[in-house]
Enzyme design. Structure first.
Site, PDB file in Angstrom:
ATOM      1  N   LYS A  67       9.315 -10.489  14.803  1.00  0.00           N
ATOM      2  CA  LYS A  67      10.517 -10.951  14.114  1.00  0.00           C
ATOM      3  C   LYS A  67      11.164 -12.061  14.922  1.00  0.00           C
ATOM      4  O   LYS A  67      11.695 -11.828  16.005  1.00  0.00           O
ATOM      5  CB  LYS A  67      11.493  -9.788  13.922  1.00  0.00           C
ATOM      6  CG  LYS A  67      12.571 -10.136  12.927  1.00  0.00           C
ATOM      7  CD  LYS A  67      13.323  -8.923  12.456  1.00  0.00           C
ATOM      8  CE  LYS A  67      14.147  -9.293  11.226  1.00  0.00           C
ATOM      9  NZ  LYS A  67      15.036  -8.255  10.799  1.00  0.00           N
ATOM     10  N   GLU A 118      -4.518   9.330   6.327  1.00  0.00           N
ATOM     11  CA  GLU A 118      -3.510   9.876   5.403  1.00  0.00           C
ATOM     12  C   GLU A 118      -3.869   9.702   3.937  1.00  0.00           C
ATOM     13  O   GLU A 118      -3.255  10.304   3.072  1.00  0.00           O
ATOM     14  CB  GLU A 118      -2.147   9.209   5.657  1.00  0.00           C
ATOM     15  CG  GLU A 118      -1.475   9.626   6.955  1.00  0.00           C
ATOM     16  CD  GLU A 118      -1.862   8.769   8.147  1.00  0.00           C
ATOM     17  OE1 GLU A 118      -2.959   8.167   8.131  1.00  0.00           O
ATOM     18  OE2 GLU A 118      -1.065   8.679   9.095  1.00  0.00           O
ATOM     19  N   TRP A 170       9.624 -13.174   9.564  1.00  0.00           N
ATOM     20  CA  TRP A 170       8.482 -12.385  10.030  1.00  0.00           C
ATOM     21  C   TRP A 170       7.273 -13.262  10.335  1.00  0.00           C
ATOM     22  O   TRP A 170       6.911 -14.132   9.561  1.00  0.00           O
ATOM     23  CB  TRP A 170       8.091 -11.355   8.972  1.00  0.00           C
ATOM     24  CG  TRP A 170       9.236 -10.461   8.577  1.00  0.00           C
ATOM     25  CD1 TRP A 170      10.004 -10.574   7.456  1.00  0.00           C
ATOM     26  CD2 TRP A 170       9.732  -9.328   9.298  1.00  0.00           C
ATOM     27  NE1 TRP A 170      10.951  -9.584   7.435  1.00  0.00           N
ATOM     28  CE2 TRP A 170      10.810  -8.804   8.539  1.00  0.00           C
ATOM     29  CE3 TRP A 170       9.383  -8.713  10.493  1.00  0.00           C
ATOM     30  CZ2 TRP A 170      11.539  -7.690   8.949  1.00  0.00           C
ATOM     31  CZ3 TRP A 170      10.099  -7.604  10.901  1.00  0.00           C
ATOM     32  CH2 TRP A 170      11.161  -7.107  10.137  1.00  0.00           C
ATOM     33  N   THR A 204      -4.595  11.837  12.978  1.00  0.00           N
ATOM     34  CA  THR A 204      -4.629  10.400  13.236  1.00  0.00           C
ATOM     35  C   THR A 204      -4.573  10.231  14.750  1.00  0.00           C
ATOM     36  O   THR A 204      -4.085  11.120  15.457  1.00  0.00           O
ATOM     37  CB  THR A 204      -3.413   9.685  12.612  1.00  0.00           C
ATOM     38  OG1 THR A 204      -2.242  10.208  13.257  1.00  0.00           O
ATOM     39  CG2 THR A 204      -3.315   9.941  11.136  1.00  0.00           C
TER      40      THR A 204
END
Ligand code: ADP
Length: 534
Positions: free
Chosen positions: A432, A322, A437, A178
């Site tokens: 946050k 992944e 959120w 990655t």
């Protein structure tokens, strides 16, 4: 002693090329090179060359499990290498040439690559990195003009009459890193079995929908995220491949038209470039094009609409290195024909549903032990599991979390009652504010819908009262004027009032990662000392 009584037929990726050569041997593989010339071969030709390459690698002492690296664009010699490397039992390691030197250094050394096959255009990278790459013994160039032995000459000494290395289906066959926006890049070591299962799902209608009539132009590079598994799935299906070693929209458009391409796969940026090309050239999207698979980042709604209006089936896919990388795709729902065009576009604009073999769930961002309901409202950290999802990174120590089997994607999402996944952010990027959120992605999406905004990124910046507040960083389109108040007013029509960015900054450029995504980490570094005006 097994109780079952069926044959032993290990799921090894060499089965793909054997099948392609045997059942679809004359189906063409076209390569358009950077200098404008073209080569044509067939699946039978690919197999023959791959076998010669495997024989050559064996003579060099490459053993099962050894890593064979490539630094190359899309063309048939690269495809030969995919099969040649695994054919000797080796592990194909595709390296992204757009990474930074320190990452290239880390990746090849960490992988302990023994052979490097590269395109002449990347010769400067090779020259620069050679002294730093400690384990590479052999350099082979895909072009005759390069500074190392030419691939064709290199395999020419072999007769192609050998056998593939045999082994267990759980053996590794491919390694992809990655890009690693934080810390060092991490390697994902795919297995033969995981790759075969992944490719078989890749062939189905919700994903690439490939069969032997497909003419596939993969724009997704062969060096990124296993090229979405296309070199394997395409061989299983016996599809025709049309490769371009350059990503110039004019070249891609010309190839699409001339080779009557039916299916193409690439990231949204590539499609933006292609659609712009068709517009400025005053041309229609070629009639042959029936399916577009797009993923890697969210597809803008306008792009989906445009493609669908041209009669193209859009498959908007979500996944990551992944997950091999197929995770979900925005396939048609059972009641598709009863939906309005707008409803259909809305479904395609989300990331879609999981195919067989992928399980999804969201957990509470503050408490990962709490699994969230699939109510289309509650967003949380997205986790996945399945036979082609990573268990642990390459060379990582096995630990207790392996048994848990749920992989943390780092994405934040909502799952709808019908199973549709909707990404709302990255866990590292959510803002946050006062214990609640804020989705940076939703702010960005709304911002780029405002005239004059070319690109936008929202980041959370420390705030003494709210913990974090959103700061919107904007790049204007050339020559455009953007009024801050008008932009905020526009945003107010799309997001909750308390989400509105406390400030908007205009910049010339937003930093990007090696895979072309906005680098929030660099951006946060850049604005670390930002002070909110009182
Ligand atoms: P990298 O090497 O940058 O990690 P990946 O292709 O593995 O490259 O990146 C995976 C990430 O890309 C996902 O976790 C997700 O955040 C993002 N992504 C992939 N597909 C989509 C999509 N369809 N919509 C939104 N984000 C996506």
């Amino acid at each position: 002693m097994h109780l079952g009584a069926m044959q032993d037929w290990s799921l090894r990726v060499t089965r793909f090329i054997d099948h392609a050569a045997r059942e679809h041997g004359s189906r063409e593989i076209v390569s358009r090179w950077a200098d404008g010339t073209e080569s044509r071969t067939t699946w039978a030709g690919i197999r023959h060359d791959a076998m010669r390459m495997a024989q050559k690698l064996a003579k060099l002492g490459i053993k099962p499990g050894d890593r064979v690296a490539t630094l190359a664009m899309n063309h048939h010699r690269h495809l030969v290498t995919w099969y040649g490397a695994v054919g000797v039992g080796g592990v194909l390691h595709t390296i992204n040439p757009r990474l930074f030197d320190d990452q290239l250094d880390y990746i090849a050394n960490h992988a302990e690559d023994r052979v490097m096959l590269f395109d002449a255009v990347f010769a400067p990278i090779i020259e620069r990195m050679k002294p730093r790459w400690k384990t590479i013994e052999h350099y082979i160039c895909f072009d005759s003009s390069g500074p190392a032995e030419h691939f064709e000459d290199w395999i020419a000494t072999e007769d192609g009459q050998g056998e593939w290395a045999d082994g267990d289906e759980r053996d590794p066959c491919m390694l992809c890193y990655t890009s690693g926006t934080t810390g060092n890049p991490k390697g994902v070591l795919y297995e033969h079995r995981s790759t075969v299962l992944h490719a078989m799902i890749g062939m189905t209608p919700p994903l690439f929908s490939v069969d032997c009539r497909t003419v596939m132009l993969p724009i997704v590079p062969m060096f990124h995220a296993a090229s979405w598994g296309l070199p394997w799935a395409g061989a299983a299906a016996g599809a025709k491949f049309v490769y371009s070693a350059v990503n110039d929209p004019a070249v891609l458009a010309e190839l699409m038209e001339r080779e009557a391409v039916t299916t193409s796969a690439g990231v949204p940026t590539v499609w933006l470039g292609l659609l712009q090309h068709f517009d400025t050239a005053g041309k229609d999207i070629p009639e042959s094009l029936k399916t577009v698979v797009c993923g890697g980042s969210a597809m803008p709604r306008a792009m989906i609409e445009r493609l669908m209006r041209s009669g193209i089936r859009v498959s908007h896919a979500w996944g990551m290195t992944e997950t091999s990388p197929i995770g979900t795709s925005s396939a048609e729902t059972w009641n598709w024909d009863d939906l309005s065009f707008d409803e259909q576009v809305s479904i395609k604009a989300m990331q879609g549903r999981a195919p067989f073999g992928v399980e999804l769930r969201c957990v509470d961002l503050g408490d990962y032990s709490k699994v969230l309901p699939r109510d289309g409202k509650t967003s949380g950290a997205l986790q996945v599991r399945g036979p082609w999802v990573v268990k642990r990174y390459f060379k990582a120590e096995a630990d207790a979390t392996d048994a848990d089997q749920w992989f943390d994607t780092g994405d934040v999402a909502v799952i709808h009652p019908d199973g549709t996944l909707q990404l709302t952010d990255r866990t590292k990027d959510v803002i946050k504010s006062g214990g609640e959120w804020i989705s940076s992605v939703e702010l960005e999406n709304a911002a780029v819908g405002f005239p004059g905004v070319a690109e936008a990124a929202a980041i959370g910046v420390y705030h003494p009262r709210w913990d974090e507040r959103p700061l919107l960083v904007v790049v204007k389109k050339p020559g455009a004027e953007v009024c801050q108040d008008a932009l905020r007013e526009h945003l107010a029509g799309h997001v909750a009032k308390w989400w509105l960015p406390d400030a908007v900054v205009f910049v010339d450029e937003i930093p990007h990662t090696g895979t072309g995504k906005i680098s929030k980490k660099d951006l946060r570094d850049q604005f670390r000392d930002w002070k909110w005006s009182a």
